[in-house]
Design a protein around this motif. Structure first.
Motif, PDB file in Angstrom:
ATOM      1  N   HIS A  91       0.836  -1.206   0.000  1.00 18.83           N
ATOM      2  CA  HIS A  91       0.000   0.000   0.000  1.00 18.83           C
ATOM      3  C   HIS A  91       0.866   1.250   0.000  1.00 18.83           C
ATOM      4  O   HIS A  91       0.566   2.240  -0.686  1.00 18.83           O
ATOM      5  CB  HIS A  91      -0.930  -0.004   1.217  1.00 18.83           C
ATOM      6  CG  HIS A  91      -1.932   1.109   1.184  1.00 18.83           C
ATOM      7  ND1 HIS A  91      -1.980   2.097   2.147  1.00 18.83           N
ATOM      8  CD2 HIS A  91      -2.918   1.412   0.294  1.00 18.83           C
ATOM      9  CE1 HIS A  91      -2.956   2.940   1.863  1.00 18.83           C
ATOM     10  NE2 HIS A  91      -3.532   2.551   0.740  1.00 18.83           N
ATOM     11  N   THR A  92       1.949   1.225   0.769  1.00 21.18           N
ATOM     12  CA  THR A  92       2.868   2.361   0.776  1.00 21.18           C
ATOM     13  C   THR A  92       3.479   2.580  -0.606  1.00 21.18           C
ATOM     14  O   THR A  92       3.636   3.712  -1.066  1.00 21.18           O
ATOM     15  CB  THR A  92       4.003   2.118   1.801  1.00 21.18           C
ATOM     16  OG1 THR A  92       3.423   1.979   3.100  1.00 21.18           O
ATOM     17  CG2 THR A  92       4.983   3.275   1.804  1.00 21.18           C
ATOM     18  N   ARG A  93       3.768   1.484  -1.277  1.00 17.64           N
ATOM     19  CA  ARG A  93       4.423   1.559  -2.588  1.00 17.64           C
ATOM     20  C   ARG A  93       3.467   1.977  -3.697  1.00 17.64           C
ATOM     21  O   ARG A  93       3.804   2.822  -4.531  1.00 17.64           O
ATOM     22  CB  ARG A  93       5.040   0.203  -2.912  1.00 17.64           C
ATOM     23  CG  ARG A  93       5.716   0.128  -4.270  1.00 17.64           C
ATOM     24  CD  ARG A  93       6.271  -1.275  -4.492  1.00 17.64           C
ATOM     25  NE  ARG A  93       6.795  -1.445  -5.840  1.00 17.64           N
ATOM     26  CZ  ARG A  93       7.235  -2.593  -6.331  1.00 17.64           C
ATOM     27  NH1 ARG A  93       7.213  -3.689  -5.563  1.00 17.64           N
ATOM     28  NH2 ARG A  93       7.694  -2.672  -7.570  1.00 17.64           N
ATOM     29  N   PHE A  94       2.265   1.392  -3.714  1.00 16.98           N
ATOM     30  CA  PHE A  94       1.349   1.606  -4.833  1.00 16.98           C
ATOM     31  C   PHE A  94       0.259   2.632  -4.539  1.00 16.98           C
ATOM     32  O   PHE A  94      -0.322   3.181  -5.473  1.00 16.98           O
ATOM     33  CB  PHE A  94       0.695   0.281  -5.242  1.00 16.98           C
ATOM     34  CG  PHE A  94       1.639  -0.687  -5.877  1.00 16.98           C
ATOM     35  CD1 PHE A  94       1.989  -0.566  -7.210  1.00 16.98           C
ATOM     36  CD2 PHE A  94       2.201  -1.733  -5.154  1.00 16.98           C
ATOM     37  CE1 PHE A  94       2.862  -1.456  -7.818  1.00 16.98           C
ATOM     38  CE2 PHE A  94       3.073  -2.636  -5.741  1.00 16.98           C
ATOM     39  CZ  PHE A  94       3.407  -2.488  -7.078  1.00 16.98           C
ATOM     40  N   GLY A  95      -0.050   2.867  -3.260  1.00 14.25           N
ATOM     41  CA  GLY A  95      -1.150   3.774  -2.953  1.00 14.25           C
ATOM     42  C   GLY A  95      -2.473   3.196  -3.406  1.00 14.25           C
ATOM     43  O   GLY A  95      -2.672   1.985  -3.402  1.00 14.25           O
ATOM     44  N   GLY A  96      -3.390   4.063  -3.815  1.00 16.41           N
ATOM     45  CA  GLY A  96      -4.685   3.595  -4.311  1.00 16.41           C
ATOM     46  C   GLY A  96      -5.753   3.617  -3.253  1.00 16.41           C
ATOM     47  O   GLY A  96      -5.784   4.518  -2.391  1.00 16.41           O
ATOM     48  N   LEU A  97      -6.646   2.654  -3.271  1.00 11.92           N
ATOM     49  CA  LEU A  97      -7.758   2.624  -2.336  1.00 11.92           C
ATOM     50  C   LEU A  97      -7.261   2.552  -0.893  1.00 11.92           C
ATOM     51  O   LEU A  97      -6.195   1.988  -0.623  1.00 11.92           O
ATOM     52  CB  LEU A  97      -8.659   1.413  -2.619  1.00 11.92           C
ATOM     53  CG  LEU A  97      -9.392   1.361  -3.956  1.00 11.92           C
ATOM     54  CD1 LEU A  97     -10.273   0.113  -4.011  1.00 11.92           C
ATOM     55  CD2 LEU A  97     -10.232   2.606  -4.177  1.00 11.92           C
ATOM     56  N   PRO A  98      -8.023   3.098   0.058  1.00  6.44           N
ATOM     57  CA  PRO A  98      -7.648   2.987   1.474  1.00  6.44           C
ATOM     58  C   PRO A  98      -7.552   1.522   1.894  1.00  6.44           C
ATOM     59  O   PRO A  98      -8.371   0.694   1.501  1.00  6.44           O
ATOM     60  CB  PRO A  98      -8.799   3.698   2.198  1.00  6.44           C
ATOM     61  CG  PRO A  98      -9.429   4.581   1.179  1.00  6.44           C
ATOM     62  CD  PRO A  98      -9.260   3.881  -0.136  1.00  6.44           C
ATOM     63  N   LEU A  99      -6.530   1.207   2.697  1.00  8.22           N
ATOM     64  CA  LEU A  99      -6.300  -0.160   3.139  1.00  8.22           C
ATOM     65  C   LEU A  99      -6.163  -0.200   4.650  1.00  8.22           C
ATOM     66  O   LEU A  99      -5.386   0.554   5.237  1.00  8.22           O
ATOM     67  CB  LEU A  99      -5.022  -0.731   2.503  1.00  8.22           C
ATOM     68  CG  LEU A  99      -4.536  -2.081   3.034  1.00  8.22           C
ATOM     69  CD1 LEU A  99      -5.494  -3.193   2.615  1.00  8.22           C
ATOM     70  CD2 LEU A  99      -3.113  -2.375   2.550  1.00  8.22           C
ATOM     71  N   THR A 100      -6.911  -1.113   5.267  1.00  9.28           N
ATOM     72  CA  THR A 100      -6.767  -1.408   6.684  1.00  9.28           C
ATOM     73  C   THR A 100      -6.323  -2.853   6.813  1.00  9.28           C
ATOM     74  O   THR A 100      -6.941  -3.748   6.235  1.00  9.28           O
ATOM     75  CB  THR A 100      -8.098  -1.212   7.442  1.00  9.28           C
ATOM     76  OG1 THR A 100      -8.499   0.155   7.341  1.00  9.28           O
ATOM     77  CG2 THR A 100      -7.950  -1.592   8.912  1.00  9.28           C
ATOM     78  N   VAL A 101      -5.240  -3.086   7.556  1.00 10.60           N
ATOM     79  CA  VAL A 101      -4.745  -4.443   7.805  1.00 10.60           C
ATOM     80  C   VAL A 101      -4.993  -4.757   9.272  1.00 10.60           C
ATOM     81  O   VAL A 101      -4.608  -3.992  10.160  1.00 10.60           O
ATOM     82  CB  VAL A 101      -3.252  -4.567   7.484  1.00 10.60           C
ATOM     83  CG1 VAL A 101      -2.767  -5.988   7.769  1.00 10.60           C
ATOM     84  CG2 VAL A 101      -2.987  -4.199   6.028  1.00 10.60           C
ATOM     85  N   THR A 102      -5.645  -5.865   9.528  1.00 11.12           N
ATOM     86  CA  THR A 102      -6.034  -6.221  10.888  1.00 11.12           C
ATOM     87  C   THR A 102      -5.891  -7.728  11.089  1.00 11.12           C
ATOM     88  O   THR A 102      -5.653  -8.460  10.124  1.00 11.12           O
ATOM     89  CB  THR A 102      -7.486  -5.787  11.166  1.00 11.12           C
ATOM     90  OG1 THR A 102      -7.842  -6.089  12.516  1.00 11.12           O
ATOM     91  CG2 THR A 102      -8.457  -6.507  10.234  1.00 11.12           C
ATOM     92  N   SER A 103      -6.017  -8.180  12.332  1.00  8.97           N
ATOM     93  CA  SER A 103      -5.954  -9.607  12.630  1.00  8.97           C
ATOM     94  C   SER A 103      -6.938  -9.933  13.736  1.00  8.97           C
ATOM     95  O   SER A 103      -6.997  -9.222  14.743  1.00  8.97           O
ATOM     96  CB  SER A 103      -4.537 -10.005  13.064  1.00  8.97           C
ATOM     97  OG  SER A 103      -4.494 -11.378  13.389  1.00  8.97           O
ATOM     98  N   PRO A 104      -7.709 -11.008  13.574  1.00 11.06           N
ATOM     99  CA  PRO A 104      -8.719 -11.353  14.583  1.00 11.06           C
ATOM    100  C   PRO A 104      -8.218 -12.310  15.646  1.00 11.06           C
ATOM    101  O   PRO A 104      -8.946 -12.650  16.574  1.00 11.06           O
ATOM    102  CB  PRO A 104      -9.810 -12.021  13.741  1.00 11.06           C
ATOM    103  CG  PRO A 104      -9.041 -12.725  12.663  1.00 11.06           C
ATOM    104  CD  PRO A 104      -7.839 -11.853  12.370  1.00 11.06           C
ATOM    105  N   GLY A 105      -6.994 -12.829  15.516  1.00  9.52           N
ATOM    106  CA  GLY A 105      -6.543 -13.878  16.415  1.00  9.52           C
ATOM    107  C   GLY A 105      -7.058 -15.236  15.959  1.00  9.52           C
ATOM    108  O   GLY A 105      -7.766 -15.364  14.957  1.00  9.52           O
ATOM    109  N   GLU A 106      -6.709 -16.269  16.700  1.00  7.50           N
ATOM    110  CA  GLU A 106      -7.102 -17.619  16.330  1.00  7.50           C
ATOM    111  C   GLU A 106      -8.621 -17.794  16.405  1.00  7.50           C
ATOM    112  O   GLU A 106      -9.267 -17.241  17.298  1.00  7.50           O
ATOM    113  CB  GLU A 106      -6.431 -18.635  17.260  1.00  7.50           C
ATOM    114  CG  GLU A 106      -4.972 -18.884  16.933  1.00  7.50           C
ATOM    115  CD  GLU A 106      -4.807 -19.491  15.552  1.00  7.50           C
ATOM    116  OE1 GLU A 106      -5.373 -20.568  15.287  1.00  7.50           O
ATOM    117  OE2 GLU A 106      -4.099 -18.879  14.718  1.00  7.50           O
TER     118      GLU A 106
END
Length: 388
Positions: A91-106
């Motif tokens: 996302h830093t490299r290409f930009g574009g649409l807003p991106l959220t990266v998350t994790s829910p755990g196991e």
């Protein structure tokens, strides 16, 4: 043997004429017009150990040429290969649409990992947006720049609650050429697209790699909670949406491609066998019927044709050859769709025999406690999971 060969030929005549034209490959996105108002879309991408393919897939989502509001929620499902870091870097490299990266755990007991990730992504999307649609797409799926626009236009024009596209799978190695077109062919035979797309049809299926789902339909169907134990989640999703009164549609893709490689037979074998027995509801009787059915439909024609010719039993040879010819003829459109040599059509019985063995292996692995295994997780039957 002549009677069995005749039964096989009759089966193929029925499949040709009465199984929803499953062999045709012209079911593409329905007619669409530019909507007066472009709906907002939340793109939910479950990802587990997908660092290797994200560089080919995520930039295509970031670069979507969509006139409305769209936002991406990538859910890192316990990856150990730096999937989340790769996604942020892209996302830093290409930009574009807003991106959220998350994790829910196991995932908790009773949930598959993918559906737990999807639940988390949908919840976060609803918390941060008022999206009209959810695009559920796998981390190995690349989209052409106009993919989301065409999906949304089709859903709005036809008033559909779910539009799903069977991504064009990668076909580069010899084993991929032999196995992959047949995979889609067998899927369409089991779930004819034309039957699925009838408003009142009882047949329901989707392709989990690319599903545009109306948010209100997801709420009405209580997904993913209502299908949380499903290993074959795309078919379960389609059935849940249809049961709740939603209108669904499935077709072949022109703008959506899988970038996941299957370089050898072992990888393709695992792809099929990990869920084949789940497709049969873990039922030994259904497995036995499936094996017999595959043998009658796919293996009897070449055996009868060749064996009849060798033995000089020409009626047997003619019946087998006729069934084999119909079989090969129905496979030609799929080979054309994948740009493969048409000379592969007569090899379909051999591919079917491999699928038969994969299905039996899936059952064997299930009873050994290794069924429905994917990236380090093994899922029991839903009723067994519910009792844990």
């Amino acid at each position: 043997m002549t009677v069995i060969a005749a039964a096989s030929l009759l089966a193929w005549v029925w499949l040709l004429l009465g199984q929803g034209g499953f062999w045709r490959t012209d079911t593409r996105l329905p007619p669409r017009e530019t909507p007066p108002h472009w709906p907002s879309v939340a793109i939910v991408v479950p990802a587990r150990d997908e660092a290797e393919v994200l560089g080919l897939s995520l930039p295509s989502l970031l670069a979507q040429d969509y006139p409305g509001r769209a936002e991406i929620f990538l859910v890192d499902d316990g990856s150990t290969d730096g999937t989340a870091t790769v996604a942020r870097d892209l996302h830093t490299r290409f930009g574009g649409l807003p991106l959220t990266v998350t994790s829910p755990g196991e995932p908790p007991s009773g949930w598959t990992g993918k559906l737990w990730a999807v639940k988390h992504g949908i919840a976060l999307a609803r918390e941060r947006t008022d999206a009209d649609f959810l695009l559920l797409t796998d981390a190995d799926i690349a989209h052409r720049p106009d993919s989301l626009r065409e999906l949304a236009a089709a859903a709005e024009s036809a008033n559909l609650d779910m539009v799903s596209l069977m991504a064009r799978l990668r076909v580069e190695t010899g084993w991929e050429r032999l196995i992959v077109p047949a995979f889609v062919y067998f899927f369409a035979q089991l779930y004819p697209f034309r039957w699925i797309n009838r408003p009142r049809s009882r047949t329901a299926a989707a392709a989990g790699g690319c599903v545009l789902l109306r948010s209100s339909a997801a709420t009405a169907a209580d997904v993913p909670d209502s299908i949380r134990q499903s290993v074959i989640d795309d078919v379960a999703l389609a059935r849940a949406v249809r049961r709740s009164g939603g209108r669904i549609w499935l077709g072949l893709a022109d703008r959506v491609d899988s970038v996941r490689p299957y370089p050898d037979l072992a990888e393709l074998w695992r792809m099929v066998s990990r869920s084949a027995y789940a497709q049969l509801r873990h039922n030994p009787a259904v497995l036995a019927g499936t094996v017999l059915g595959l043998a009658l439909i796919y293996l009897v024609p070449p055996v009868a044709a060749v064996g009849g010719a060798v033995a000089g039993a020409w009626p047997l040879c003619a019946l087998g050859a006729a069934a084999w010819l119909v079989m090969a003829g129905t496979y030609l459109p799929m080979l054309r769709y994948y740009g493969q040599p048409l000379l592969l059509a007569p090899t379909l019985p051999y591919t079917a025999a491999l699928y038969l063995l994969m299905t039996v292996d899936s059952a064997v692995q299930h009873y050994r406690g290794r069924g429905a295994a994917w990236k380090g997780r093994t899922y029991a039957r839903p009723d067994a999971s519910a009792q844990e």
